[in-house]
Motif scaffolding. Structure first.
Motif, short mmCIF file in Angstrom:
data_model
loop_
_atom_site.label_atom_id
_atom_site.label_comp_id
_atom_site.label_asym_id
_atom_site.label_seq_id
_atom_site.Cartn_x
_atom_site.Cartn_y
_atom_site.Cartn_z
N THR A 119 17.56 95.67 98.61
CA THR A 119 17.65 94.72 99.73
C THR A 119 16.66 93.58 99.63
OG1 THR A 119 16.17 96.13 101.03
CG2 THR A 119 18.54 96.47 101.29
N ASP A 120 15.53 93.79 98.96
CA ASP A 120 14.52 92.74 98.81
C ASP A 120 13.64 93.08 97.62
OD1 ASP A 120 12.60 94.67 99.66
OD2 ASP A 120 12.84 94.05 101.75
N LEU A 121 12.65 92.23 97.35
CA LEU A 121 11.83 92.40 96.16
C LEU A 121 10.97 93.66 96.23
CD1 LEU A 121 11.16 91.19 93.44
CD2 LEU A 121 9.44 89.74 94.54
N ASP A 122 10.41 93.96 97.40
CA ASP A 122 9.62 95.18 97.55
C ASP A 122 10.47 96.42 97.27
OD1 ASP A 122 7.25 93.90 98.20
OD2 ASP A 122 7.69 93.88 100.35
N ASP A 123 11.67 96.43 97.80
CA ASP A 123 12.59 97.55 97.57
C ASP A 123 12.89 97.69 96.08
OD1 ASP A 123 14.49 99.57 97.96
OD2 ASP A 123 16.10 98.16 98.37
N TRP A 128 28.08 87.60 93.77
CA TRP A 128 27.59 88.62 92.83
C TRP A 128 26.91 89.76 93.57
CZ3 TRP A 128 28.64 89.05 87.75
CH2 TRP A 128 27.90 89.97 87.01
N TYR A 129 26.08 89.42 94.54
CA TYR A 129 25.37 90.46 95.28
C TYR A 129 26.34 91.27 96.14
CZ TYR A 129 22.02 92.77 98.33
OH TYR A 129 21.31 93.73 99.02
N ARG A 130 27.20 90.60 96.89
CA ARG A 130 28.13 91.31 97.77
C ARG A 130 29.15 92.11 96.98
NH1 ARG A 130 25.52 91.72 102.42
NH2 ARG A 130 24.71 89.69 103.11
N GLY A 131 29.48 91.64 95.79
CA GLY A 131 30.47 92.35 94.98
C GLY A 131 29.93 93.56 94.25
N ALA A 132 28.62 93.69 94.19
CA ALA A 132 28.03 94.84 93.51
C ALA A 132 28.08 96.07 94.41
CB ALA A 132 26.58 94.53 93.14
N PRO A 133 28.24 97.24 93.83
CA PRO A 133 28.26 98.46 94.66
C PRO A 133 26.89 98.74 95.26
CG PRO A 133 28.20 99.03 92.34
CD PRO A 133 28.38 97.55 92.39
N ARG A 134 26.89 99.31 96.45
CA ARG A 134 25.60 99.73 97.03
C ARG A 134 24.96 100.78 96.13
NH1 ARG A 134 24.60 97.90 102.05
NH2 ARG A 134 26.36 96.98 103.19
#
Length: 458
Positions: free
Chosen positions: A204-208, A292-298
């Motif tokens: 979700t972010d850089l720390d994650d 690209w981000y939305r199309g990637a699987p969680r």
């Protein structure tokens, strides 16, 4: 050398550039030797502007250019000399590409120890740039796996160079400035199939992202994350993390076991020779990044991918660097050490505020550095991004990033660079003086010279 040896094959005087196409050289004499003897002749005949060896031209910057001098293209020396399947080693000439090695080695159950984002690099280039890949956190850079190399130096002699010697440490990552690598022997990695077992997840972010890499990278041989460098606020550094291992034979479905070691790269139509300027800019980058981000699987585990699709997806598009237009792109890659995570985050924030329209931005964890005096990787983190040329003030902005990187004890990658200022080089590469001293002793007439070495006073 005997008088009967033919002159090396020489093209017309040409302008040479790196893969980024940002710093074309003044016309140079491009020489294509076909044997060790012709290579020695080419070195001897370099002239007052000297010469520099060159492979397949995938260095983004000016390391394999030599304005007004000679460029010695080694791609004709491409024989695979021997493969020892018992010991897991290969010996080959320096112009052999990693693509060719995969064609030969994968059917035998072996894989190259390190590959960058393209397989279209030569073994000589892999050693000269001391390339690293997605497996640096476990395997180090290419030179760690080299058992010996044959080096033609400025005095015309060929030296068998082995690890643990000053000449090896200067040559590994030395950007071709110690001599011409003619051949090398190195270790391989055993594999049972040509398929990769791939896990993909969104951060979700850089720390994650950094937390995931820190806590679980040890479970994967290969790991890298694409980062959205246009996302802001709570989404700063949102990423798609892709990691994988070579798939064991027992885990293949029955239909894939018939040819488990097949190597079948996909080739798509090449990029057009002309791309309108401004096509790859902030708006298109923002749209691409969102899709690209939305199309990637969680989270997806155990996906099977072939080696080319996992390691080298862009190799399927010939001349993909043309997509950036005539101005090309700057590949900016830097590394900072462990304990400098806050510096990395600050630099990412600066890039995001600047709004650099990068489609390709990759973060990786690096393992322990290797002994090459000018080798780029260091234990810590590395971020690489492509920035299309053109934005006003881009050069000044990157100069400021260089200062931030140097202040954090980091460095920029010389194989990607075409614009670093020389006053920062010693801070980034603390063994620079040793390299300069050995080079002055080995090559007092400065036979081996490049645009990069002149620019940085190496």
């Amino acid at each position: 050398m005997s008088a009967e040896i033919a002159e090396p094959v020489t093209d017309d005087i040409v302008s040479v550039t790196g893969w980024g196409r940002t710093a074309p050289t003044a016309p140079a004499r491009l020489v294509r030797p076909r044997s060790y003897e012709e290579t020695a002749r080419a070195v001897r005949d370099c002239g007052t502007r000297g010469g520099i060896p060159r492979g397949l031209g995938r260095a983004h910057g000016d390391a394999a250019q030599n304005a007004g001098g000679s460029v010695i293209q080694m791609t004709a020396l491409d024989r695979v000399l021997s493969v020892d399947t018992e010991a897991g080693t290969v010996s080959c000439e320096a112009g052999t590409s990693l693509h060719r090695l995969m064609e030969v080695l994968l059917p035998l159950g072996w894989f190259v120890p390190v590959t960058p984002g393209t397989r279209h690099v030569t073994v000589g280039g892999a050693i000269g740039a001391d390339i690293h890949g997605r497996n640096h956190h476990v395997s180090g850079s290419f030179s760690r796996h080299v058992l010996s190399l044959d080096l033609l130096t400025a005095d015309g002699f060929v030296h068998r160079v082995v690890p643990g010697t000053p000449l090896f440490d200067a040559t590994a990552g030395g950007m071709g400035l110690t001599g011409v690598i003619l051949a090398a022997t190195f270790r391989l990695h055993p594999v049972e199939t040509s398929l990769m077992s791939v896990d993909t997840e969104r951060a979700t972010d850089l720390d994650d992202l950094m937390a995931r890499l820190t806590t679980s990278d040890h479970a994967y041989r290969y790991s890298a994350a694409w980062i959205d460098l246009l996302a802001r606020g709570s989404s700063l550094g949102r990423s798609v993390l892709t990691r994988g291992n070579h798939t064991p034979l027992a885990e293949l479905p029955a239909r894939a076991r018939r040819r488990p070691l097949a190597f079948r790269p996909t080739r798509l139509p090449g990029a057009p020779s002309y791309v309108p300027e401004g096509l790859l800019r902030r708006k298109t980058a923002g749209l691409f990044n969102e899709l690209w981000y939305r199309g990637a699987p969680r989270r997806r585990t155990g996906e099977l991918r072939r080696v080319p699709a996992f390691f080298h997806p862009l190799d399927g598009v010939p001349h993909w660097n043309r997509l950036y237009g005539r101005g090309g792109c700057v590949r900016y890659q830097f590394a900072v050490g462990h304990g400098q995570e806050e510096a990395l985050i600050r630099i990412v924030r600066r890039i995001v505020r600047r709004g650099c329209p990068s489609f390709l931005a990759v973060l990786k964890r690096l393992g322990a550095g290797d002994p090459g005096w000018l080798s780029f990787p260091m234990a810590g983190w590395t971020l690489a991004l492509d920035i299309p040329t053109g934005p006003t003030g881009l050069g000044s902005f990157l100069d400021e990033l260089d200062q931030d990187v140097a202040a954090a004890g980091g460095r920029v990658c010389l194989a990607k660079d075409s614009r670093l200022r020389p006053e920062l080089l010693a801070a980034m590469y603390p063994r620079l003086d040793e390299f300069r001293s050995l080079r002055a002793e080995l090559d007092p007439r400065a036979v081996f010279v490049s645009d990069l070495s002149r620019r940085l006073s190496i």
